[in-house]
Design a protein around this motif. Structure first.
Motif, PDB file in Angstrom:
ATOM      1  N   ASP A  87       0.823  -1.215   0.000  1.00 57.39           N
ATOM      2  CA  ASP A  87       0.000   0.000   0.000  1.00 57.39           C
ATOM      3  C   ASP A  87       0.856   1.263   0.000  1.00 57.39           C
ATOM      4  N   ASP A  88       2.000   1.226   0.697  1.00 57.77           N
ATOM      5  CA  ASP A  88       2.921   2.367   0.648  1.00 57.77           C
ATOM      6  C   ASP A  88       3.386   2.614  -0.788  1.00 57.77           C
ATOM      7  N   LEU A  89       3.760   1.531  -1.466  1.00 59.27           N
ATOM      8  CA  LEU A  89       4.249   1.657  -2.835  1.00 59.27           C
ATOM      9  C   LEU A  89       3.146   2.098  -3.785  1.00 59.27           C
ATOM     10  N   LEU A  90       1.936   1.608  -3.551  1.00 52.36           N
ATOM     11  CA  LEU A  90       0.805   2.022  -4.377  1.00 52.36           C
ATOM     12  C   LEU A  90       0.567   3.522  -4.246  1.00 52.36           C
ATOM     13  N   ALA A  91       0.660   4.044  -3.025  1.00 51.42           N
ATOM     14  CA  ALA A  91       0.459   5.479  -2.825  1.00 51.42           C
ATOM     15  C   ALA A  91       1.502   6.290  -3.583  1.00 51.42           C
ATOM     16  N   VAL A  92       2.758   5.833  -3.546  1.00 50.80           N
ATOM     17  CA  VAL A  92       3.816   6.548  -4.266  1.00 50.80           C
ATOM     18  C   VAL A  92       3.606   6.437  -5.768  1.00 50.80           C
ATOM     19  N   ALA A  93       3.249   5.249  -6.240  1.00 48.87           N
ATOM     20  CA  ALA A  93       3.036   5.068  -7.676  1.00 48.87           C
ATOM     21  C   ALA A  93       1.879   5.934  -8.178  1.00 48.87           C
ATOM     22  N   ARG A  94       0.808   5.997  -7.402  1.00 51.11           N
ATOM     23  CA  ARG A  94      -0.327   6.827  -7.825  1.00 51.11           C
ATOM     24  C   ARG A  94       0.048   8.306  -7.848  1.00 51.11           C
ATOM     25  N   ARG A  95       0.815   8.759  -6.850  1.00 55.26           N
ATOM     26  CA  ARG A  95       1.239  10.163  -6.842  1.00 55.26           C
ATOM     27  C   ARG A  95       2.226  10.411  -7.991  1.00 55.26           C
ATOM     28  N   THR A  96       3.060   9.428  -8.290  1.00 55.07           N
ATOM     29  CA  THR A  96       3.972   9.536  -9.431  1.00 55.07           C
ATOM     30  C   THR A  96       3.179   9.777 -10.714  1.00 55.07           C
ATOM     31  N   GLU A  97       2.119   9.030 -10.876  1.00 56.03           N
ATOM     32  CA  GLU A  97       1.290   9.172 -12.072  1.00 56.03           C
ATOM     33  C   GLU A  97       0.535  10.498 -12.081  1.00 56.03           C
TER      34      GLU A  97
ATOM     35  N   LEU B 103       4.909  12.176   0.413  1.00 54.30           N
ATOM     36  CA  LEU B 103       4.410  12.403  -0.939  1.00 54.30           C
ATOM     37  C   LEU B 103       4.516  13.859  -1.359  1.00 54.30           C
ATOM     38  N   ASP B 104       4.592  14.773  -0.381  1.00 55.60           N
ATOM     39  CA  ASP B 104       4.769  16.189  -0.710  1.00 55.60           C
ATOM     40  C   ASP B 104       6.098  16.435  -1.425  1.00 55.60           C
ATOM     41  N   HIS B 105       7.060  15.566  -1.181  1.00 57.60           N
ATOM     42  CA  HIS B 105       8.358  15.672  -1.851  1.00 57.60           C
ATOM     43  C   HIS B 105       8.177  15.559  -3.366  1.00 57.60           C
ATOM     44  N   LEU B 106       7.373  14.588  -3.789  1.00 60.99           N
ATOM     45  CA  LEU B 106       7.100  14.410  -5.211  1.00 60.99           C
ATOM     46  C   LEU B 106       6.351  15.612  -5.772  1.00 60.99           C
ATOM     47  N   ASP B 107       5.404  16.133  -4.992  1.00 62.79           N
ATOM     48  CA  ASP B 107       4.640  17.298  -5.434  1.00 62.79           C
ATOM     49  C   ASP B 107       5.564  18.489  -5.694  1.00 62.79           C
ATOM     50  N   LEU B 108       6.510  18.706  -4.790  1.00 67.90           N
ATOM     51  CA  LEU B 108       7.426  19.842  -4.922  1.00 67.90           C
ATOM     52  C   LEU B 108       8.277  19.712  -6.183  1.00 67.90           C
ATOM     53  N   VAL B 109       8.841  18.543  -6.390  1.00 69.17           N
ATOM     54  CA  VAL B 109       9.699  18.349  -7.567  1.00 69.17           C
ATOM     55  C   VAL B 109       8.874  18.467  -8.852  1.00 69.17           C
TER      56      VAL B 109
END
Length: 307
Positions: free
Chosen positions: A14-24, A292-298
């Motif tokens: 589930d952790d990885l799913l959350a990152v993958a969805r935010r990546t997308e 996940l905010d890290h991905l948002d910033l980048v």
């Protein structure tokens, strides 16, 4: 830009799913993960997740991003079943899968889970045969059979099924800092050559080596995608940078020297230097999978400046 994770350090599906969805959602190109069964530090709770079981799940729960491994360990799986697994996940994803594969290096995880760990020379000999088998199975026309007689693997009248759904085939990634054998294997079998966690100067040298290897086998060097993998630690100010560095147990100065770290402006400058070195693609290693905010910033402040 692609997101690259290290789930063996402690992550659930589930952790990885959350990152993958935010990546997308945020517009990154791909979600990749390491292929390890043992943490390199800390307790690793709740324990490892299998790379290809994870990617099979994500294949059904994402729709756009590419999915793959940096790098699947050749010691973990027989090449025939690996070819079947990856081709199936390619079908499950609608043709979005890539296979990064290496010889395997982390002896402790092999001991921990009863996986044979031959000498380095044997691992590379097996690795070369694995590349030949996996790509040979995928490239065999439907209705024909595939035979292979190597020192370690023998295949007799394999139906070479299932087939990948990508018309151009599943991209294979080879990487590392080897001076001769690794570039030669990349030139023969890979779509992409990856340099992990190295300086700009090392990237220039290693990219030159793989281009030379391509020329030696009569391959157009321009057909090889060159990429870099770098740890990510970006913050909007010094306090946020320090907080993110502390969360992954690293020093800010060290990250600034060896990774994509600092403010968004610093990250753009660093990525620009790697692009000038020949990197056509970069894998950003995200170590804190809860941030996940890290991905948002980048995505919002770095990516738009790289177009």
């Amino acid at each position: 830009m692609r997101i690259f994770t290290e789930p063996q350090m402690g992550a659930t599906y589930d952790d990885l799913l959350a990152v993958a969805r935010r990546t997308e959602e945020t517009g990154f190109d791909a979600f990749f993960r390491s292929d390890h069964y043992l943490t390199m530090g800390g307790d690793g709770l709740p324990g490892p997740t299998d790379a290809w079981a994870t990617l099979a799940g994500l294949a059904r729960e994402t729709s756009r991003i590419r999915l793959g491994t940096l790098m699947t360990a050749g010691t973990f799986r027989l090449p025939g079943p690996l070819a079947i697994t990856v081709a199936q996940v390619d079908q499950m994803s609608g043709g979005r899968v890539e296979l990064g594969i290496g010889a395997g290096w982390f002896e402790a995880e092999h001991a921990a889970y009863g996986i044979p760990f031959p000498s380095l020379g044997e691992r590379f000999d097996r690795y070369e045969e694995q590349l030949a088998v996996v790509t040979g199975l995928w490239n065999t026309p439907a209705g024909e059979t595939f035979d292979f007689r190597g020192q370690y693997y023998q295949l007799v009248e394999s139906p070479a099924l299932p087939k990948p759904v990508q018309e151009s085939g599943i991209p294979v990634l080879v990487g590392g800092a080897g001076k001769k054998r690794t570039p030669r294997l990349a030139a023969r079998y890979a779509s992409e050559f990856n340099v992990p966690f190295a300086s700009v100067a090392d990237n220039i040298r290693l990219f030159a080596g793989v281009r030379e290897a391509c020329e030696e086998v009569g391959r157009d060097p321009g057909s090889m995608v060159c990429s870099s993998a770098l740890v990510l630690c970006v913050g909007k100010d010094e306090a946020e940078i320090a907080r993110r560095a502390a969360a992954i147990g690293r020093e800010v100065a060290e990250l600034r020297e060896h990774g994509v770290a600092g403010t968004p402006a610093e990250a753009v400058d660093i990525l620009g230097r790697y692009a000038e070195a020949g990197a056509e693609r970069v894998y950003l290693q995200v170590l804190d999978l809860t941030d996940l905010d890290h991905l948002d910033l980048v995505a919002s402040e770095v990516a738009p400046q790289l177009v």
